[in-house]
Design a protein around this motif. Structure first.
Motif, PDB file in Angstrom:
ATOM      1  N   LEU A 244      27.484  66.456  64.087  1.00  0.00           N
ATOM      2  CA  LEU A 244      26.493  66.619  63.519  1.00  0.00           C
ATOM      3  C   LEU A 244      26.798  65.434  62.337  1.00  0.00           C
ATOM      4  O   LEU A 244      25.529  64.818  61.955  1.00  0.00           O
ATOM      5  N   ASP A 245      27.528  64.984  62.255  1.00  0.00           N
ATOM      6  CA  ASP A 245      27.978  63.514  60.788  1.00  0.00           C
ATOM      7  C   ASP A 245      26.885  62.547  61.833  1.00  0.00           C
ATOM      8  O   ASP A 245      26.505  61.504  61.483  1.00  0.00           O
ATOM      9  N   GLN A 246      27.124  62.225  63.045  1.00  0.00           N
ATOM     10  CA  GLN A 246      26.970  61.249  63.916  1.00  0.00           C
ATOM     11  C   GLN A 246      25.523  62.001  64.111  1.00  0.00           C
ATOM     12  O   GLN A 246      24.508  60.721  63.572  1.00  0.00           O
ATOM     13  N   ALA A 247      24.808  62.480  63.982  1.00  0.00           N
ATOM     14  CA  ALA A 247      23.563  62.418  63.935  1.00  0.00           C
ATOM     15  C   ALA A 247      22.673  62.519  62.407  1.00  0.00           C
ATOM     16  O   ALA A 247      21.538  62.048  62.113  1.00  0.00           O
ATOM     17  N   LEU A 248      23.499  62.733  60.980  1.00  0.00           N
ATOM     18  CA  LEU A 248      23.063  62.183  59.708  1.00  0.00           C
ATOM     19  C   LEU A 248      22.679  61.194  59.506  1.00  0.00           C
ATOM     20  O   LEU A 248      22.058  60.048  59.419  1.00  0.00           O
ATOM     21  N   GLN A 249      23.833  59.914  60.346  1.00  0.00           N
ATOM     22  CA  GLN A 249      23.946  58.736  60.221  1.00  0.00           C
ATOM     23  C   GLN A 249      22.930  58.204  60.582  1.00  0.00           C
ATOM     24  O   GLN A 249      21.971  56.991  60.062  1.00  0.00           O
ATOM     25  N   ALA A 250      22.723  58.985  62.478  1.00  0.00           N
ATOM     26  CA  ALA A 250      21.473  58.152  63.248  1.00  0.00           C
ATOM     27  C   ALA A 250      20.231  58.613  62.152  1.00  0.00           C
ATOM     28  O   ALA A 250      18.984  58.317  62.549  1.00  0.00           O
ATOM     29  N   TYR A 251      19.939  59.400  61.680  1.00  0.00           N
ATOM     30  CA  TYR A 251      18.958  59.736  61.482  1.00  0.00           C
ATOM     31  C   TYR A 251      18.303  59.175  60.069  1.00  0.00           C
ATOM     32  O   TYR A 251      17.454  59.008  60.102  1.00  0.00           O
ATOM     33  N   THR A 252      19.645  58.863  58.539  1.00  0.00           N
ATOM     34  CA  THR A 252      19.483  58.642  57.781  1.00  0.00           C
ATOM     35  C   THR A 252      19.323  56.800  57.780  1.00  0.00           C
ATOM     36  O   THR A 252      18.698  56.034  57.387  1.00  0.00           O
TER      37      THR A 252
ATOM     38  N   TRP B  10      14.706  66.218  67.748  1.00  0.00           N
ATOM     39  CA  TRP B  10      16.116  66.416  68.249  1.00  0.00           C
ATOM     40  C   TRP B  10      17.329  67.049  67.635  1.00  0.00           C
ATOM     41  O   TRP B  10      17.665  67.819  68.094  1.00  0.00           O
ATOM     42  N   ILE B  11      16.228  66.633  65.873  1.00  0.00           N
ATOM     43  CA  ILE B  11      17.420  67.686  64.821  1.00  0.00           C
ATOM     44  C   ILE B  11      17.172  69.094  65.710  1.00  0.00           C
ATOM     45  O   ILE B  11      18.051  69.526  65.228  1.00  0.00           O
ATOM     46  N   ASP B  12      15.975  69.125  65.722  1.00  0.00           N
ATOM     47  CA  ASP B  12      15.628  70.716  65.790  1.00  0.00           C
ATOM     48  C   ASP B  12      16.759  71.506  66.801  1.00  0.00           C
ATOM     49  O   ASP B  12      17.535  72.548  67.407  1.00  0.00           O
ATOM     50  N   HIS B  13      16.983  70.632  68.266  1.00  0.00           N
ATOM     51  CA  HIS B  13      17.264  70.865  69.041  1.00  0.00           C
ATOM     52  C   HIS B  13      18.798  70.960  68.907  1.00  0.00           C
ATOM     53  O   HIS B  13      19.450  71.701  69.413  1.00  0.00           O
ATOM     54  N   LEU B  14      19.260  69.699  68.197  1.00  0.00           N
ATOM     55  CA  LEU B  14      20.975  70.038  67.574  1.00  0.00           C
ATOM     56  C   LEU B  14      20.814  70.835  66.814  1.00  0.00           C
ATOM     57  O   LEU B  14      21.968  72.094  67.428  1.00  0.00           O
ATOM     58  N   MET B  15      19.896  71.694  66.119  1.00  0.00           N
ATOM     59  CA  MET B  15      19.949  72.969  65.501  1.00  0.00           C
ATOM     60  C   MET B  15      20.190  74.224  66.032  1.00  0.00           C
ATOM     61  O   MET B  15      21.441  75.127  65.540  1.00  0.00           O
ATOM     62  N   ARG B  16      19.820  74.404  66.994  1.00  0.00           N
ATOM     63  CA  ARG B  16      19.922  75.194  68.063  1.00  0.00           C
ATOM     64  C   ARG B  16      21.247  75.268  68.693  1.00  0.00           C
ATOM     65  O   ARG B  16      21.764  76.361  69.647  1.00  0.00           O
ATOM     66  N   GLN B  17      21.886  74.050  69.179  1.00  0.00           N
ATOM     67  CA  GLN B  17      22.974  74.009  69.975  1.00  0.00           C
ATOM     68  C   GLN B  17      23.853  73.856  69.153  1.00  0.00           C
ATOM     69  O   GLN B  17      25.649  74.423  69.800  1.00  0.00           O
ATOM     70  N   THR B  18      24.604  73.407  68.053  1.00  0.00           N
ATOM     71  CA  THR B  18      25.581  74.217  66.896  1.00  0.00           C
ATOM     72  C   THR B  18      25.839  75.552  66.651  1.00  0.00           C
ATOM     73  O   THR B  18      25.295  76.439  66.728  1.00  0.00           O
TER      74      THR B  18
END
Length: 486
Positions: free
Chosen positions: A438-446, A460-468
């Protein structure tokens, strides 16, 4: 979803409080947070009184110039001094008394740090001013509009909405799209070579430009090719229909990336109609295959629609490999990986990737050599898409493939491609190491500029949420990502 158009990320808060009455649009009834954090919208509206942007496209453009000067905190004298022109010349431009020359608009765009906005809008204005009629408030006997007048008003509506950072008006785009549809079976005369070159450039630009900037650049070309189709003789007519289909497909793709899904589907339909009229079999296959792949990026997509489009592309191809067939297989694979349809076979990662590689190996040489246009399929693209399919189909080496993909893109490569790849990595990490993923995703998106945070990136963010995992859904990074993509 908040849409930011034409690089207006510097004005993050848009509260459009004006209303469209007939065809009259109040350009400056918008509250805009300026560069220094000061809300300038009400002040701009108070000082706007002597500029009427609804008089003509040139008047609207003058209002846009004034708005950008205000956002920069420059007086007329200060801006004119830096441009090395007189105050009165700049004032006449802002009041719509004349359209500034192209070279001066380029300098103003640089001075106001408008990121190409003013250059693109001037192009739209020049197209609109070429149509007959001097005002937008046109009285037509029996309540019927002249087509060119309507188109001119439509372009002004688009111009006005985009200049204040609002979403592109769907109705305005629909008028232009509808005019194109009516032209597919008409005749006319135009330079086909020029249009093919324009389509090729657009097929490259959509890969690198923010989608809102891309729409601005494509709109004038689309208006012009519609008129060309109306006046074209039978010779080369199929070529113009082919280019028109390509333009419509590219417009649909850009609209998907800005979140305007219903309108995008209508443009896809126009693209299919023009492709069929052109008789170009490869294009007919590509449009359907590409839509099948793009549909899976849309929230709430319907699996039967994707599968129908993929089946149409595969049937039309007659068993011959093409880029459209590769696109169709991508759409089919994503559906079967994420939302299997009853009665359809479940596809293993081995089957998904094996068939994908078979299609790639059979592609014609010209498709593999094409490295710039979106309808090319060079080895880099084949590998990049393959890594995404590896992730979605559950291939064992998916993470390693993503790492190699990042190496291939390089540090200074395509920003959206880098971000999408890091987000794909996060969807794998989050299953075992939620905080790290999650931290990697937040860093990449921002880190990605706002104008590049497209539908594909948010997918990809939505897919990440489904996999969390459930136990990690309360982590701060989850809440931050949800807030950023809401």
């Amino acid at each position: 979803m908040t849409l930011v158009f034409f690089g207006l990320a510097r004005a993050p808060s848009h509260d459009i409080i004006g209303a469209l009455q007939g065809v009259r649009i109040d350009l400056f009834l918008a509250k805009v947070d300026g560069k220094n954090g000061k809300n300038r919208g009400e002040d701009v509206a108070r000082r706007q009184g002597d500029i009427d942007p609804s008089k003509s496209p040139t008047h609207a453009f003058g209002g846009v110039l004034r708005r950008w000067r205000d956002l920069c905190g420059l007086s007329v004298r200060e801006a004119a001094g830096q441009m090395m022109i007189t105050d009165s010349v700049l004032s006449r431009w802002e009041h719509g008394e004349r359209l500034p020359p192209k070279d001066k608009v380029t300098l103003l765009d640089q001075l106001y740090n408008a990121d190409g906005v003013l250059v693109a809008l001037r192009q739209v204005v020049s197209v609109a001013e070429g149509a007959p009629g001097s005002t937008l408030e046109v009285r037509v006997p029996n309540g019927r509009d002249d087509g060119d007048d309507m188109e001119r008003r439509t372009v002004l509506q688009l111009l006005t909405a985009m200049s204040v950072g609002a979403a592109v008006p769907v109705g305005a785009l629909e008028i232009i799209r509808d005019g194109f549809d009516k032209s597919v079976d008409a005749t006319g005369d135009y330079s086909l070579a020029d249009w093919e070159a324009a389509a090729y450039q657009a097929a490259f630009d959509i890969r690198v430009k923010p989608p809102t900037d891309f729409i601005a650049g494509l709109l004038p070309d689309f208006v012009d090719i519609r008129k060309a189709l109306e006046a074209r003789p039978e010779s080369d007519r199929a070529g113009l229909q082919r280019v028109g289909s390509q333009f419509a497909a590219l417009m649909a793709m850009a609209l998907v990336e800005t979140g305007q899904f219903a309108e995008a589907r209508r443009w896809w339909r126009s693209s299919r109609t023009a492709a069929d009229a052109s008789g170009d079999l490869d294009l007919r296959v590509w449009v359907r295959g590409r839509q099948a792949a793009i549909e899976t990026d849309m929230p709430g997509y319907t699996a039967p629609l994707v599968l129908r489009l993929a089946q149409e592309a595969e049937h039309l191809s007659g068993g011959r490999s093409s880029v459209g067939v590769a696109e169709a297989w991508i759409g089919r694979s994503v559906v079967m990986a994420l939302s299997p349809v009853p009665g359809e076979p479940v596809l293993s990662a081995e089957r998904v990737l094996g068939r994908y590689d078979e299609i790639g190996a059979e592609l014609p040489e010209f498709a593999i050599r094409e490295t710039k246009a979106i309808w090319g399929w060079p080895s880099e693209r084949h590998f990049g898409t393959r890594t995404n399919l590896s992730v979605l189909s559950g291939a064992d080496d998916a993470y390693d493939q993503l790492a190699r993909k990042l190496e291939t893109i390089g540090v200074g490569g395509d920003q959206r491609a880098i971000t999408a790849t890091r987000l794909a990595q996060s969807t794998l990490l989050v299953k075992e190491r939620p905080t790290e993923g999650l931290d990697q995703a937040l860093q990449a998106y921002t880190a990605l500029p706002a104008e590049h945070r497209t539908t594909t990136i948010k997918w990809w963010i939505d897919h990440l949420m489904r996999q969390t995992p459930d136990h990690a859904r309360a982590l701060p990074a989850v809440q931050e990502l949800k807030a950023l993509t809401a």
